[in-house]
Every structure is written in structure tokens, then in C-alpha cells.
Design a protein around this motif. Structure first.
Motif, short mmCIF file in Angstrom:
data_model
loop_
_atom_site.label_atom_id
_atom_site.label_comp_id
_atom_site.label_asym_id
_atom_site.label_seq_id
_atom_site.Cartn_x
_atom_site.Cartn_y
_atom_site.Cartn_z
N PRO A 123 0.83 -1.21 0.00
CA PRO A 123 0.00 0.00 0.00
C PRO A 123 0.86 1.26 0.00
CG PRO A 123 -0.81 -1.58 1.61
CD PRO A 123 0.49 -2.12 1.12
N GLY A 124 0.46 2.22 -0.83
CA GLY A 124 1.19 3.47 -0.91
C GLY A 124 2.44 3.42 -1.75
N GLY A 125 2.73 2.26 -2.33
CA GLY A 125 3.93 2.12 -3.13
C GLY A 125 3.73 2.54 -4.58
N PRO A 126 4.78 2.50 -5.38
CA PRO A 126 4.71 2.98 -6.76
C PRO A 126 4.10 2.02 -7.76
CG PRO A 126 6.92 2.26 -6.27
CD PRO A 126 6.15 2.12 -5.00
N LEU A 127 3.87 0.75 -7.38
CA LEU A 127 3.37 -0.25 -8.33
C LEU A 127 1.96 -0.67 -7.98
CD1 LEU A 127 6.45 -2.63 -8.83
CD2 LEU A 127 5.94 -0.44 -9.93
N GLY A 128 1.08 -0.58 -8.96
CA GLY A 128 -0.28 -1.06 -8.80
C GLY A 128 -0.38 -2.52 -9.18
N PRO A 129 -1.60 -3.10 -9.10
CA PRO A 129 -1.78 -4.53 -9.37
C PRO A 129 -1.29 -4.97 -10.75
CG PRO A 129 -3.73 -3.63 -8.31
CD PRO A 129 -2.84 -2.46 -8.62
N ALA A 130 -1.54 -4.16 -11.78
CA ALA A 130 -1.09 -4.56 -13.12
C ALA A 130 0.42 -4.62 -13.20
CB ALA A 130 -1.65 -3.58 -14.16
N ALA A 131 1.08 -3.69 -12.52
CA ALA A 131 2.54 -3.68 -12.53
C ALA A 131 3.10 -4.88 -11.79
CB ALA A 131 3.05 -2.39 -11.89
N VAL A 132 2.47 -5.27 -10.69
CA VAL A 132 2.91 -6.45 -9.94
C VAL A 132 2.82 -7.69 -10.82
CG1 VAL A 132 2.41 -7.94 -7.97
CG2 VAL A 132 2.33 -5.45 -7.70
N GLU A 133 1.73 -7.81 -11.56
CA GLU A 133 1.59 -8.95 -12.47
C GLU A 133 2.66 -8.92 -13.55
OE1 GLU A 133 -0.35 -11.61 -12.03
OE2 GLU A 133 -0.73 -10.58 -10.13
N ARG A 134 3.00 -7.73 -13.99
CA ARG A 134 4.04 -7.59 -15.02
C ARG A 134 5.39 -8.05 -14.48
NH1 ARG A 134 3.02 -2.49 -16.27
NH2 ARG A 134 4.57 -1.66 -14.83
N VAL A 135 5.72 -7.69 -13.24
CA VAL A 135 7.00 -8.07 -12.65
C VAL A 135 7.18 -9.59 -12.68
CG1 VAL A 135 8.35 -8.13 -10.52
CG2 VAL A 135 7.12 -6.05 -11.14
N ARG A 136 6.12 -10.33 -12.37
CA ARG A 136 6.25 -11.78 -12.25
C ARG A 136 5.74 -12.52 -13.47
NH1 ARG A 136 1.86 -13.45 -7.56
NH2 ARG A 136 0.08 -12.27 -8.31
N GLN A 137 5.67 -11.85 -14.58
CA GLN A 137 5.26 -12.48 -15.84
C GLN A 137 6.40 -13.38 -16.31
OE1 GLN A 137 5.26 -10.13 -19.63
NE2 GLN A 137 3.06 -10.47 -19.50
N GLY A 138 6.16 -14.69 -16.29
CA GLY A 138 7.21 -15.63 -16.67
C GLY A 138 7.68 -15.42 -18.10
N GLN A 139 8.98 -15.47 -18.29
CA GLN A 139 9.56 -15.22 -19.61
C GLN A 139 10.02 -16.50 -20.30
OE1 GLN A 139 9.57 -11.79 -20.89
NE2 GLN A 139 8.08 -12.00 -19.22
N GLY A 140 9.66 -17.64 -19.72
CA GLY A 140 9.99 -18.91 -20.35
C GLY A 140 10.85 -19.79 -19.46
N ALA A 141 10.32 -20.95 -19.08
CA ALA A 141 11.08 -21.88 -18.25
C ALA A 141 12.13 -22.59 -19.10
CB ALA A 141 10.14 -22.90 -17.61
N CYS A 142 13.31 -22.82 -18.51
CA CYS A 142 14.37 -23.52 -19.21
C CYS A 142 15.45 -23.89 -18.21
CB CYS A 142 14.96 -22.66 -20.34
SG CYS A 142 15.84 -21.20 -19.76
#
Length: 379
Positions: A277-296
Motif C-alpha cells: 500500500p502506498g507504493g509505486p506499483l499497482g496490481p497490473a505492474a505487480v503482475e508484469r513483474v512476475r510475468q514468466g519469460q519462459g522456463a528452461c
């Protein structure tokens, strides 16, 4: 150890017990751990010694080099710039850094830098620690470097180069260094005790780092034995020396490896990645941070992990390995020797752990595992 200091909310007494056991059973010298839930600290403990001679007690405001735990902080900066409309993760890096397009790199998007998929995990020529202190020189080397593999196809941990690659994009956008950007946009406004590029006025409260023994388990030797020439170049870098305890190292900006902070600061910063709460990242940004870029199987650390792993945009995903607790969509970053930061948006959780006696494990130090298990057991 010295007397344990700080506070621990009643439901989290198991965290206190695990922290004490890190001293009594796992060789801790000096350390601190902080846990926040919903942005509020529920555990904030510290103890032990800030130097191997045991002449300085670890205090509430003791700082220490957290090595690659710094990488999650750099990812936070990048995501803040995305939120401000200043950075497009799908734009080519050359949009912000034209010189980067040399040697066939003109199409690499920014997201490949954040997810260690740019093919630039190592320099192609030896570099010294002194070379690393020359930001413009390092940026020029990386701009001229040919990728070691086809960008975007696999991850290969950019242990040292990550900070310069993402950091140079940040510098081109904001007109100042990543450390200055962090101070102005995050740490000063929010009162967070963390710096990339530490001023000499803070040296008196920095813990002395004790380097790990020379690979008694043989894990590093095995990792090198199985590594490709590129991976050996990525792992055989100057950060393995004792320079962490010197003024030039602390003063330099090495955004992949030389952030200095308290456990409280690490927990606060990773809580921001979890959408505190009160931070610079909203829910959409949090989802973007942990968007998997491909397991390998990571091209650099694959042998250490023993199987597939997956990176989001700047942090490792907990995944099936459970490296950051039982929520597979939690994420975080370990630092060389044992420190870590963890973010779990579902649990509204941020964890920071810092210490000065470095362990020998490449990842998932047993001190980290014990603390994470205790935190989740208390939720």
C-alpha cells in the motif's frame, strides 16, 4: 552471538527461533531479518557481530553488501519507469541506447535485459574490478559485444552484466545514474535505508563481509566442470574477491552486485514489488513483474539448480522448486553468499535477510530456507 535485538509479533515466534538457530547451528556471524505483511513489519530482528573480530555489534542500522539481492531493486526501478510511461519493455534497447545495436543486437527488446535472455551474460575479454568502476567504459564494452546465444531463446544468468545493461537504459531515460534514480524516486521519499553507491559518510555502520571458504562442498567446482566456456566466463568474474570491503567498491555503482542496506530496507523494497500500500506499483505492474519469460535450464546456473527455472522481469519465480515459499507465483532474488529478498503479492508479504558471513551455496542457502519455512508456517 550477542543478544538478539528487535521485535517479533507473537504469531511469528518460529521466525525468531529459526533466526537464532542460524547462529547456533548454521554458523551465522552477524545478520538481520525483516518480514512485512501489508507493508507493516511483523518481524524486525538483528544480532551478532559486524566484523570477524567480534568488536562491533550488529545494530539496528547496520548496512551490508547484499550482492545480487540488489538486482530486484534495479527491476523495481525499471518497473517504476514503465508506470511513469517512460519505458516500454517491448521497445528495442536501441530506442534508449542507440550504440547498443552493434554486433547484431539492434532488435533485442528491453524485456530481454530484465529476464537475462539478452545473450550478454559475460564479457568476451577479461575485466578487472577497477574496470568495473568505469561506468562508461563498461557500457561501451557491452554495446560492442556480440551475444553468446540467440537472444530471447534461453535465459543465462547475467551475474554481473545485468546491472550495467538495465542500469544504462535507466540512465539514458532519467539522465542520471541508477543509484541517483533510486535515491530520488524511492529511498529518500519512502525513508528506506538502501543505496547503490554508498557515500563515505556511511562507512562507519557497514558490516565487514567474510568471504566463503574455498568451495568445501565442491559445488562450485562441479558447476565449473559442467559449464560451457560462456558460463565459465560469466562465473569467473572479479566479484569473487575481497573488494567488497573497500571504499572504491562501496562508492562505485555496480547495480547487479553492490547494493548496501539493512534487512528492513530489503523487505520494504521487495514489498513494493509485491504491491505494498502506498507504493509505486499497482496490481497490473505487480503482475508484469512476475510475468514468466519462459522456463528452461539456465545456460549459466543450470547445473546448480539441477533442472528448469524461470525468470520474470528481474526476479526469479518461486515455481515448482519453491525457492521463495509455497506460492509458485511468489518471486525474489538471492544474493551471493546467502542474502535474499522475497515478494508474495497473495500473502501481501515482503521478506529481507542480510548477513556478513557468506555461505558456499550458489542458491537456496539453508539459512534462507529455514527463515522462509518459518514465515509461511506462521501465516
Amino acid at each position: 552471538m550477542t543478544d538478539l535485538q528487535g521485535h517479533c509479533a507473537a504469531p511469528f515466534e518460529a521466525v525468531r527461533a529459526a533466526f537464532i538457530e542460524n547462529f547456533t547451528a548454521r554458523g551465522e556471524l552477524g545478520a538481520a531479518v525483516c518480514v512485512t505483511v501489508g507493508g507493516e513489519p511483523v518481524v524486525d530482528l538483528w544480532g551478532g557481530w559486524a566484523d570477524p573480530g567480534r568488536t562491533r555489534e550488529w545494530r539496528r542500522d547496520t548496512l551490508v553488501n547484499v550482492w545480487s539481492t540488489t538486482k530486484g531493486v534495479v527491476a523495481l526501478l525499471a518497473q517504476i519507469l514503465v508506470e511513469e510511461g517512460l519505458l516500454d519493455l517491448d521497445a528495442p534497447v536501441t530506442h534508449y541506447w542507440p550504440e547498443f545495436g552493434a554486433a547484431g543486437k539492434e532488435a533485442i527488446p528491453v524485456r530481454h535485459l530484465l529476464s537475462h535472455r539478452a545473450g550478454l551474460a559475460a564479457f568476451r575479454e577479461p575485466v578487472s574490478v577497477t574496470d568495473l568502476y568505469d561506468w562508461d567504459g563498461v557500457a561501451a564494452r557491452l554495446a560492442a559485444t556480440e551475444p553468446w546465444w540467440e537472444p530471447g531463446t534461453r535465459s543465462g544468468y547475467h551475474a554481473l552484466t545485468y546491472g550495467f545493461l538495465v542500469g544504462e537504459v535507466i540512465r539514458r531515460i532519467v539522465g542520471s545514474s541508477p543509484g541517483d534514480c533510486l535515491r530520488k524516486r524511492v529511498t529518500e521519499p519512502l525513508g528506506i535505508d538502501f543505496a547503490i553507491g554508498l557515500p563515505p559518510t556511511e562507512d562507519g555502520r557497514v558490516a565487514e563481509v567474510v568471504l566463503p571458504p574455498r568451495d568445501p562442498s565442491g559445488e562450485r567446482a562441479a558447476l565449473f566442470a559442467q559449464a560451457s566456456p560462456m558460463a565459465r566466463a560469466a562465473l569467473a568474474n572479479p566479484l569473487l574477491g575481497a573488494d567488497t570491503n573497500t571504499g572504491p567498491w562501496r562508492r562505485a555503482e555496480l547495480p547487479a552486485v553492490n547494493g548496501h542496506g539493512t534487512a528492513r530496507a530489503v523487505a520494504q523494497l521487495y514489498a513494493l514489488l509485491a504491491g505494498a500500500p502506498g507504493g509505486p506499483l499497482g496490481p497490473a505492474a505487480v503482475e508484469r513483474v512476475r510475468q514468466g519469460q519462459g522456463a528452461c535450464v539456465d545456460l549459466v546456473l543450470g547445473a546448480a539448480f539441477g533442472g528448469e527455472t524461470e525468470l520474470g522481469l528481474g526476479c526469479w519465480l518461486s515455481g515448482r522448486r519453491g525457492s521463495y515459499g509455497p506460492n509458485p507465483r511468489a518471486f525474489g532474488h538471492d544474493g551471493y553468499g546467502g542474502s535474499f529478498g522475497l515478494a508474495d503479492p497473495e500473502a501481501r508479504l515482503g521478506i529481507g535477510y542480510v548477513m556478513n558471513r557468506m555461505g558456499t551455496r550458489v542458491a537456496d542457502d539453508p539459512r534462507k530456507t529455514a527463515l522462509i519455512e518459518a514465515v509461511y508456517g506462521a501465516l
